[in-house]
Design a protein around this motif. Structure first.
Motif, PDB file in Angstrom:
ATOM      1  N   ILE A   1       0.587  -1.024   0.196  1.00 43.04           N
ATOM      2  CA  ILE A   1       0.358   0.393  -0.143  1.00 43.04           C
ATOM      3  C   ILE A   1       0.613   1.061  -0.121  1.00 43.04           C
ATOM      4  CG2 ILE A   1      -2.515   1.242   1.206  1.00 43.04           C
ATOM      5  CD1 ILE A   1      -2.096  -1.592   2.321  1.00 43.04           C
ATOM      6  N   SER A   2       0.716   1.680  -1.095  1.00 40.69           N
ATOM      7  CA  SER A   2       1.348   3.235  -1.011  1.00 40.69           C
ATOM      8  C   SER A   2       0.778   4.657  -1.513  1.00 40.69           C
ATOM      9  CB  SER A   2       2.601   3.165  -1.513  1.00 40.69           C
ATOM     10  OG  SER A   2       2.139   2.953  -2.985  1.00 40.69           O
ATOM     11  N   ALA A   3       0.963   5.398  -1.578  1.00 42.71           N
ATOM     12  CA  ALA A   3       0.465   6.742  -1.885  1.00 42.71           C
ATOM     13  C   ALA A   3       0.631   6.998  -3.442  1.00 42.71           C
ATOM     14  CB  ALA A   3       0.115   7.781  -0.628  1.00 42.71           C
ATOM     15  N   LEU A   4      -0.190   7.855  -4.332  1.00 44.06           N
ATOM     16  CA  LEU A   4       0.667   8.150  -5.270  1.00 44.06           C
ATOM     17  C   LEU A   4       0.020   9.531  -5.837  1.00 44.06           C
ATOM     18  CD1 LEU A   4       0.072   4.965  -7.711  1.00 44.06           C
ATOM     19  CD2 LEU A   4       2.050   6.027  -6.760  1.00 44.06           C
ATOM     20  N   GLU A   5       0.142  10.145  -6.523  1.00 43.30           N
ATOM     21  CA  GLU A   5      -0.316  11.272  -7.028  1.00 43.30           C
ATOM     22  C   GLU A   5      -1.108  10.438  -8.553  1.00 43.30           C
ATOM     23  OE1 GLU A   5       2.280  14.289  -8.810  1.00 43.30           O
ATOM     24  OE2 GLU A   5       2.728  14.635  -6.684  1.00 43.30           O
TER      25      GLU A   5
ATOM     26  N   GLY B   1      -2.796  15.002 -10.064  1.00 39.24           N
ATOM     27  CA  GLY B   1      -2.041  15.641  -9.003  1.00 39.24           C
ATOM     28  C   GLY B   1      -2.515  15.435  -7.302  1.00 39.24           C
ATOM     29  N   SER B   2      -3.772  14.968  -7.376  1.00 38.62           N
ATOM     30  CA  SER B   2      -4.764  14.182  -6.100  1.00 38.62           C
ATOM     31  C   SER B   2      -4.344  13.251  -5.440  1.00 38.62           C
ATOM     32  CB  SER B   2      -5.974  14.753  -6.363  1.00 38.62           C
ATOM     33  OG  SER B   2      -6.652  15.581  -7.018  1.00 38.62           O
ATOM     34  N   PRO B   3      -3.454  13.638  -4.718  1.00 37.05           N
ATOM     35  CA  PRO B   3      -3.864  12.079  -3.623  1.00 37.05           C
ATOM     36  C   PRO B   3      -4.064  10.588  -4.210  1.00 37.05           C
ATOM     37  CG  PRO B   3      -4.031  13.209  -1.905  1.00 37.05           C
ATOM     38  CD  PRO B   3      -4.210  14.179  -2.837  1.00 37.05           C
ATOM     39  N   VAL B   4      -3.887   9.728  -4.391  1.00 34.54           N
ATOM     40  CA  VAL B   4      -4.520   7.938  -4.347  1.00 34.54           C
ATOM     41  C   VAL B   4      -4.090   7.346  -3.493  1.00 34.54           C
ATOM     42  CG1 VAL B   4      -5.941   8.895  -6.463  1.00 34.54           C
ATOM     43  CG2 VAL B   4      -3.786   7.650  -6.331  1.00 34.54           C
ATOM     44  N   LEU B   5      -5.025   6.256  -3.086  1.00 33.59           N
ATOM     45  CA  LEU B   5      -4.398   5.234  -1.983  1.00 33.59           C
ATOM     46  C   LEU B   5      -4.137   4.278  -3.513  1.00 33.59           C
ATOM     47  CD1 LEU B   5      -3.345   4.844   0.917  1.00 33.59           C
ATOM     48  CD2 LEU B   5      -5.850   3.500   0.610  1.00 33.59           C
TER      49      LEU B   5
ATOM     50  N   ALA C   1      -8.599   9.886  -2.250  1.00 33.45           N
ATOM     51  CA  ALA C   1      -7.946   9.789  -1.213  1.00 33.45           C
ATOM     52  C   ALA C   1      -9.155   9.363  -0.015  1.00 33.45           C
ATOM     53  CB  ALA C   1      -6.998  10.439  -1.144  1.00 33.45           C
TER      54      ALA C   1
ATOM     55  N   PHE D   1     -11.202   6.188   1.247  1.00 30.30           N
ATOM     56  CA  PHE D   1     -10.978   4.708   1.982  1.00 30.30           C
ATOM     57  C   PHE D   1      -9.650   4.567   2.959  1.00 30.30           C
ATOM     58  CE2 PHE D   1      -8.101   0.858   1.394  1.00 30.30           C
ATOM     59  CZ  PHE D   1      -9.598  -0.478   0.930  1.00 30.30           C
ATOM     60  N   VAL D   2      -9.521   4.238   3.912  1.00 31.71           N
ATOM     61  CA  VAL D   2      -8.808   3.880   5.159  1.00 31.71           C
ATOM     62  C   VAL D   2      -8.911   2.349   4.766  1.00 31.71           C
ATOM     63  CG1 VAL D   2      -8.792   4.025   7.412  1.00 31.71           C
ATOM     64  CG2 VAL D   2      -9.807   5.475   6.225  1.00 31.71           C
TER      65      VAL D   2
ATOM     66  N   ILE E   1      -4.520   3.193   7.647  1.00 31.19           N
ATOM     67  CA  ILE E   1      -3.659   3.875   6.860  1.00 31.19           C
ATOM     68  C   ILE E   1      -4.897   4.797   5.693  1.00 31.19           C
ATOM     69  CG2 ILE E   1      -1.538   2.975   4.850  1.00 31.19           C
ATOM     70  CD1 ILE E   1      -1.703   0.528   7.290  1.00 31.19           C
TER      71      ILE E   1
ATOM     72  N   ALA F   1      -4.148   8.218   2.189  1.00 32.36           N
ATOM     73  CA  ALA F   1      -3.284   8.536   1.264  1.00 32.36           C
ATOM     74  C   ALA F   1      -3.729  10.401   1.354  1.00 32.36           C
ATOM     75  CB  ALA F   1      -3.731   8.639   0.273  1.00 32.36           C
TER      76      ALA F   1
ATOM     77  N   PRO G   1       1.157  14.344  -2.580  1.00 35.24           N
ATOM     78  CA  PRO G   1       0.062  12.849  -1.838  1.00 35.24           C
ATOM     79  C   PRO G   1       1.338  12.362  -0.261  1.00 35.24           C
ATOM     80  CG  PRO G   1       1.397  12.257  -3.723  1.00 35.24           C
ATOM     81  CD  PRO G   1       1.068  13.782  -4.227  1.00 35.24           C
TER      82      PRO G   1
ATOM     83  N   LEU H   1       0.945   9.194   2.150  1.00 35.33           N
ATOM     84  CA  LEU H   1       0.812   8.363   3.605  1.00 35.33           C
ATOM     85  C   LEU H   1       0.631   8.301   4.853  1.00 35.33           C
ATOM     86  CD1 LEU H   1      -0.039   5.311   2.256  1.00 35.33           C
ATOM     87  CD2 LEU H   1       2.116   4.674   3.040  1.00 35.33           C
TER      88      LEU H   1
ATOM     89  N   TYR I   1       3.653   0.270   2.748  1.00 36.57           N
ATOM     90  CA  TYR I   1       3.186  -0.788   3.320  1.00 36.57           C
ATOM     91  C   TYR I   1       2.976  -1.843   2.738  1.00 36.57           C
ATOM     92  CZ  TYR I   1       1.113  -1.320   8.253  1.00 36.57           C
ATOM     93  OH  TYR I   1       1.337  -1.821   9.203  1.00 36.57           O
TER      94      TYR I   1
END
Lengths: 243, 243
Positions: A186-190, A204-208, A231, A234-235, B186, B188, B206, B208, B236
DNA sequence: GCTTAAACTATGTAAATACATAATTAAGCT
DNA sequence: AGCTTAATTATGTATTTACATAGTTTAAGC
């Protein structure tokens, strides 16, 4: 939809009560935060003992679908999408349990040449096409996740299957392929332009971002899944105990 | 370790029983598959009712630590060992295992009033100061994670401890407080100005975000930890098996 | 008008009791 | 011996009862 309990049924009363509650809490009023009837009253109405009713409620509390507060009452947990069971429920089942109606915005199945990393995970060459499934899903309001799945040729998919069914159920029924182990990253991306367009957010917004490596009964790779989650919707929860 | 239940304790009997069971099942004999004493007998031995004992057992069954079979008995589930233990390496140990040299860019310890959610997790008021630790860490090149930790006053931290040591090791050595259970969320996020400044990235990029609720041996809250990870530098991993 | 105390409400904890049911073991019969 | 049946064991289900405790609301007192 029966909202009564059958005392003559062979199904245990607390199981019946549990299922009944699962339906009950889908009511918009409860979803909005209205307190459930108190235990004593509800037990009376259902003609079961409070103990039995509590047994049912306990299960939903454990699943974090309900929240109880002493002296105050019981209400639906303000569900952000997360739960322990997340890992092994398919997306649609998980949403169903939370009373969220899943909408399929897009569903596209195709045969493609695998890229390097996919071929490597599947331990196959890059010269033979495999089944790729793309899916955009969300609530009735808006899409909030974009999935890409690649399937190992061993399974024998034709691409003509009913992908509207819960995926792992379909694979189990039709191909006796059971998902047994999953490794996830699991990571965060643009969001790039493509993903941003799908999820209806700004580039460019964050996505999980979740990569999922799924293995079958024999620990053989069967699915490679990429999920891009909007983003704020979702958790991901993890619970771990020291050993 | 006491294997008896204290009826005068304010801690509910079923909680005590649950903790006692968690210890009990560590016994190699039970781990090897020996059946637990039957419920009626065990309840008698612990001087609690069977109902109460079942309440405790139920929890462990939910957690898939125990398996019950009607007419047969209760035993320890042959526990799948997953790389979840990964979560139990502290940051510096984790980095060390990956061969990355950890650099501490900032370390700041202070006494602050807890905010609502922290106070609620610790079950204390918002009018008493607690120890807060902020830490900016990364590789020798650049910082890539910003941590904020709050500690429960029960631990007895002074704020003068050597926080350069691995945290959980220090807590265990100096305060006999052992981190036993952690629940994590977790997601984003967009970096706000503060976080962006710390991580040397653009605001809005973004990150994490990991919330971590850490509990001690007695399942009491001990640490509330917030981690902001620079997106491209952190993944993660989770491994889970079907049951 | 403000603070404190009491009443009320709903969940939390605990026990005692009774019977049902699945799994195993022992007994009995051919 | 091999099969069927009964007894035993331990968990599963369900009720009734009782009191404790945390939040909320109402009433009393200054």
């Amino acid at each position: 939809m029966k909202l009564a309990i059958d005392h003559k049924s062979p199904i245990p009363l607390h199981i019946q009560a549990e299922q009944l509650l699962r339906e009950l809490i889908k009511d918009p009023a409860y979803q909005a935060g209205k307190l459930l009837p108190n235990e004593v009253e509800l037990a009376k109405k259902l003609a079961i003992s409070r103990t039995t009713l509590r047994q049912a409620i306990n299960k939903l509390v454990y699943e974090e679908l309900l929240i109880r507060k002493k002296g105050f009452g019981t209400k639906v947990a303000n569900s952000r999408i997360s739960s322990k069971s997340m890992n092994w429920l398919s997306f649609s089942q998980e949403m169903k349990a939370r009373g969220i109606n899943v909408k399929n915005y897009e569903l596209h199945v195709s045969w493609v040449f695998p890229d390097e990393s996919t071929a490597s995970f599947f331990d196959i060459g890059t010269d033979k096409k495999i089944v790729k499934m793309e899916r955009l899903r969300g609530s009735s309001d808006s899409p909030f996740v974009y999935f890409i799945s690649y399937f190992h040729p061993r399974i024998g998919l034709t691409g003509e299957e009913d992908f509207k069914r819960p995926l792992y159920e379909m694979l189990e029924d039709e191909y006796s392929t059971i998902a047994n182990l999953s490794k996830e990253e699991i990571s965060a991306l643009e969001a790039n332009k493509f993903i941003a367009g799908k999820l209806e957010i700004e580039a460019g917004s964050p996505v999980l971002f979740r990569k999922r490596f799924v293995y079958d009964q024999g620990e053989r790779p069967m699915e490679y899944n990429l999920g891009y989650y909007k983003a704020e919707s979702f958790v991901y929860t993890v619970e771990s105990r020291r050993t």
